[in-house]
Scaffold this motif. Structure first.
Motif, PDB file in Angstrom:
ATOM      1  N   PRO A  43     -31.944 -28.043 -11.605  1.00 41.99           N
ATOM      2  CA  PRO A  43     -32.963 -27.060 -11.220  1.00 41.99           C
ATOM      3  C   PRO A  43     -32.503 -26.243 -10.016  1.00 41.99           C
ATOM      4  O   PRO A  43     -32.149 -26.795  -8.970  1.00 41.99           O
ATOM      5  N   ALA A  44     -32.486 -24.926 -10.169  1.00 39.41           N
ATOM      6  CA  ALA A  44     -31.974 -24.030  -9.129  1.00 39.41           C
ATOM      7  C   ALA A  44     -32.780 -24.116  -7.837  1.00 39.41           C
ATOM      8  O   ALA A  44     -32.252 -23.847  -6.766  1.00 39.41           O
ATOM      9  N   GLY A  45     -34.038 -24.485  -7.914  1.00 40.54           N
ATOM     10  CA  GLY A  45     -34.850 -24.596  -6.707  1.00 40.54           C
ATOM     11  C   GLY A  45     -34.515 -25.812  -5.862  1.00 40.54           C
ATOM     12  O   GLY A  45     -34.847 -25.865  -4.683  1.00 40.54           O
ATOM     13  N   LEU A  46     -33.852 -26.803  -6.453  1.00 37.42           N
ATOM     14  CA  LEU A  46     -33.454 -28.011  -5.716  1.00 37.42           C
ATOM     15  C   LEU A  46     -31.973 -28.018  -5.380  1.00 37.42           C
ATOM     16  O   LEU A  46     -31.559 -28.517  -4.343  1.00 37.42           O
ATOM     17  N   PHE A  47     -31.164 -27.489  -6.281  1.00 39.84           N
ATOM     18  CA  PHE A  47     -29.723 -27.442  -6.098  1.00 39.84           C
ATOM     19  C   PHE A  47     -29.336 -25.970  -5.991  1.00 39.84           C
ATOM     20  O   PHE A  47     -28.940 -25.351  -6.968  1.00 39.84           O
ATOM     21  N   CYS A  48     -29.483 -25.426  -4.820  1.00 35.02           N
ATOM     22  CA  CYS A  48     -29.387 -23.984  -4.606  1.00 35.02           C
ATOM     23  C   CYS A  48     -27.946 -23.505  -4.535  1.00 35.02           C
ATOM     24  O   CYS A  48     -27.107 -24.137  -3.897  1.00 35.02           O
ATOM     25  N   GLY A  49     -27.702 -22.374  -5.162  1.00 36.99           N
ATOM     26  CA  GLY A  49     -26.449 -21.673  -4.958  1.00 36.99           C
ATOM     27  C   GLY A  49     -26.512 -20.955  -3.616  1.00 36.99           C
ATOM     28  O   GLY A  49     -27.582 -20.805  -3.018  1.00 36.99           O
ATOM     29  N   GLY A  50     -25.369 -20.531  -3.142  1.00 35.90           N
ATOM     30  CA  GLY A  50     -25.314 -19.849  -1.855  1.00 35.90           C
ATOM     31  C   GLY A  50     -26.203 -18.613  -1.809  1.00 35.90           C
ATOM     32  O   GLY A  50     -26.871 -18.348  -0.816  1.00 35.90           O
ATOM     33  N   HIS A  51     -26.224 -17.834  -2.893  1.00 35.95           N
ATOM     34  CA  HIS A  51     -27.057 -16.621  -2.903  1.00 35.95           C
ATOM     35  C   HIS A  51     -28.530 -16.980  -2.788  1.00 35.95           C
ATOM     36  O   HIS A  51     -29.269 -16.358  -2.037  1.00 35.95           O
ATOM     37  N   THR A  52     -28.957 -18.002  -3.521  1.00 33.42           N
ATOM     38  CA  THR A  52     -30.358 -18.424  -3.450  1.00 33.42           C
ATOM     39  C   THR A  52     -30.720 -18.840  -2.033  1.00 33.42           C
ATOM     40  O   THR A  52     -31.730 -18.418  -1.485  1.00 33.42           O
ATOM     41  N   PHE A  53     -29.866 -19.655  -1.419  1.00 27.72           N
ATOM     42  CA  PHE A  53     -30.168 -20.190  -0.092  1.00 27.72           C
ATOM     43  C   PHE A  53     -30.062 -19.132   0.995  1.00 27.72           C
ATOM     44  O   PHE A  53     -30.994 -18.921   1.766  1.00 27.72           O
ATOM     45  N   PHE A  54     -28.924 -18.438   1.086  1.00 21.77           N
ATOM     46  CA  PHE A  54     -28.671 -17.530   2.204  1.00 21.77           C
ATOM     47  C   PHE A  54     -29.363 -16.181   2.053  1.00 21.77           C
ATOM     48  O   PHE A  54     -29.743 -15.578   3.046  1.00 21.77           O
ATOM     49  N   VAL A  55     -29.515 -15.689   0.831  1.00 27.90           N
ATOM     50  CA  VAL A  55     -30.085 -14.353   0.637  1.00 27.90           C
ATOM     51  C   VAL A  55     -31.553 -14.423   0.216  1.00 27.90           C
ATOM     52  O   VAL A  55     -32.427 -13.909   0.901  1.00 27.90           O
ATOM     53  N   GLN A  56     -31.839 -15.082  -0.897  1.00 31.09           N
ATOM     54  CA  GLN A  56     -33.205 -15.092  -1.410  1.00 31.09           C
ATOM     55  C   GLN A  56     -34.149 -15.881  -0.512  1.00 31.09           C
ATOM     56  O   GLN A  56     -35.329 -15.543  -0.414  1.00 31.09           O
ATOM     57  N   GLN A  57     -33.661 -16.942   0.131  1.00 31.86           N
ATOM     58  CA  GLN A  57     -34.512 -17.759   1.004  1.00 31.86           C
ATOM     59  C   GLN A  57     -34.218 -17.519   2.475  1.00 31.86           C
ATOM     60  O   GLN A  57     -34.725 -18.247   3.333  1.00 31.86           O
ATOM     61  N   SER A  58     -33.383 -16.544   2.785  1.00 33.79           N
ATOM     62  CA  SER A  58     -33.046 -16.177   4.169  1.00 33.79           C
ATOM     63  C   SER A  58     -32.569 -17.373   4.985  1.00 33.79           C
ATOM     64  O   SER A  58     -32.854 -17.484   6.174  1.00 33.79           O
ATOM     65  N   GLY A  59     -31.837 -18.284   4.366  1.00 29.19           N
ATOM     66  CA  GLY A  59     -31.290 -19.428   5.076  1.00 29.19           C
ATOM     67  C   GLY A  59     -32.289 -20.513   5.399  1.00 29.19           C
ATOM     68  O   GLY A  59     -31.991 -21.423   6.162  1.00 29.19           O
ATOM     69  N   GLU A  60     -33.483 -20.442   4.823  1.00 32.62           N
ATOM     70  CA  GLU A  60     -34.481 -21.498   5.034  1.00 32.62           C
ATOM     71  C   GLU A  60     -34.280 -22.584   3.988  1.00 32.62           C
ATOM     72  O   GLU A  60     -34.062 -22.293   2.817  1.00 32.62           O
ATOM     73  N   ARG A  61     -34.390 -23.822   4.397  1.00 35.40           N
ATOM     74  CA  ARG A  61     -34.080 -24.930   3.480  1.00 35.40           C
ATOM     75  C   ARG A  61     -35.083 -25.037   2.338  1.00 35.40           C
ATOM     76  O   ARG A  61     -34.719 -25.372   1.232  1.00 35.40           O
ATOM     77  N   ARG A  62     -36.332 -24.789   2.600  1.00 33.80           N
ATOM     78  CA  ARG A  62     -37.389 -24.912   1.586  1.00 33.80           C
ATOM     79  C   ARG A  62     -37.165 -26.150   0.737  1.00 33.80           C
ATOM     80  O   ARG A  62     -37.116 -27.241   1.254  1.00 33.80           O
ATOM     81  N   GLY A  63     -37.014 -26.004  -0.581  1.00 31.60           N
ATOM     82  CA  GLY A  63     -36.879 -27.172  -1.435  1.00 31.60           C
ATOM     83  C   GLY A  63     -35.451 -27.563  -1.750  1.00 31.60           C
ATOM     84  O   GLY A  63     -35.215 -28.458  -2.543  1.00 31.60           O
ATOM     85  N   CYS A  64     -34.466 -26.902  -1.149  1.00 30.83           N
ATOM     86  CA  CYS A  64     -33.064 -27.169  -1.483  1.00 30.83           C
ATOM     87  C   CYS A  64     -32.622 -28.550  -1.011  1.00 30.83           C
ATOM     88  O   CYS A  64     -32.735 -28.884   0.157  1.00 30.83           O
ATOM     89  N   LEU A  65     -32.136 -29.340  -1.945  1.00 30.38           N
ATOM     90  CA  LEU A  65     -31.532 -30.626  -1.613  1.00 30.38           C
ATOM     91  C   LEU A  65     -30.032 -30.462  -1.389  1.00 30.38           C
ATOM     92  O   LEU A  65     -29.403 -31.274  -0.730  1.00 30.38           O
TER      93      LEU A  65
END
Length: 138
Positions: free
Chosen positions: A36-58
């Motif tokens: 699941p992309a929301g738990l296992f984030c790619g770099g773009h998801t984490f750094f760009v879409q979530q602005s570097g916030e951990r949120r649900g990323c494991l």
């Protein structure tokens, strides 16, 4: 050989399920399926879409970053996700600090931005910036 050159030939296999969600790789000895992309984030998801916030990323998988491995490590350190440096990495050495000048009180004077074509022509002939031009383009 980087991780992409080593990994892609292993997973270049036909899907094992009709939906294409499961792939048998490595001579059909390894079952692969998406995480699941929301738990296992790619770099773009984490750094760009979530602005570097951990949120649900494991987990954060950094696939491509400017600067190669050094760029990847820098981004991970900046996000507080890299803790494998020895103590002296943070305690020893010289550091650069910067204190910006204070913003002047009151309204700022109007700035003249030099049009791009004029700037290119001026630089080509070795001319000085126009009077009143401010900022990096001057």
């Amino acid at each position: 050989v980087d991780e992409n050159q080593a990994f892609y030939p292993v997973v270049a296999a036909p899907p094992a399920a009709e939906t294409g969600e499961i792939v048998l790789a490595a001579n059909r000895s390894l079952w692969l399926m998406p995480l699941p992309a929301g738990l296992f984030c790619g770099g773009h998801t984490f750094f760009v879409q979530q602005s570097g916030e951990r949120r649900g990323c494991l987990n954060v998988h950094i696939t491509f970053t400017e600067g190669g491995v050094h760029g990847k490590l820098w981004r991970l350190r900046e996000a507080g996700l890299w803790g494998l440096e020895p103590e002296q990495y943070y305690d020893e050495g010289r550091y650069l600090s910067f204190r910006p000048p204070p913003v002047p009180a009151g309204p700022l004077p109007a700035a003249r931005v030099e049009p791009y074509d004029e700037c290119v022509a001026r630089v080509a002939r070795g001319g000085a910036p126009p009077a009143g031009a401010v900022g990096w383009w001057s």
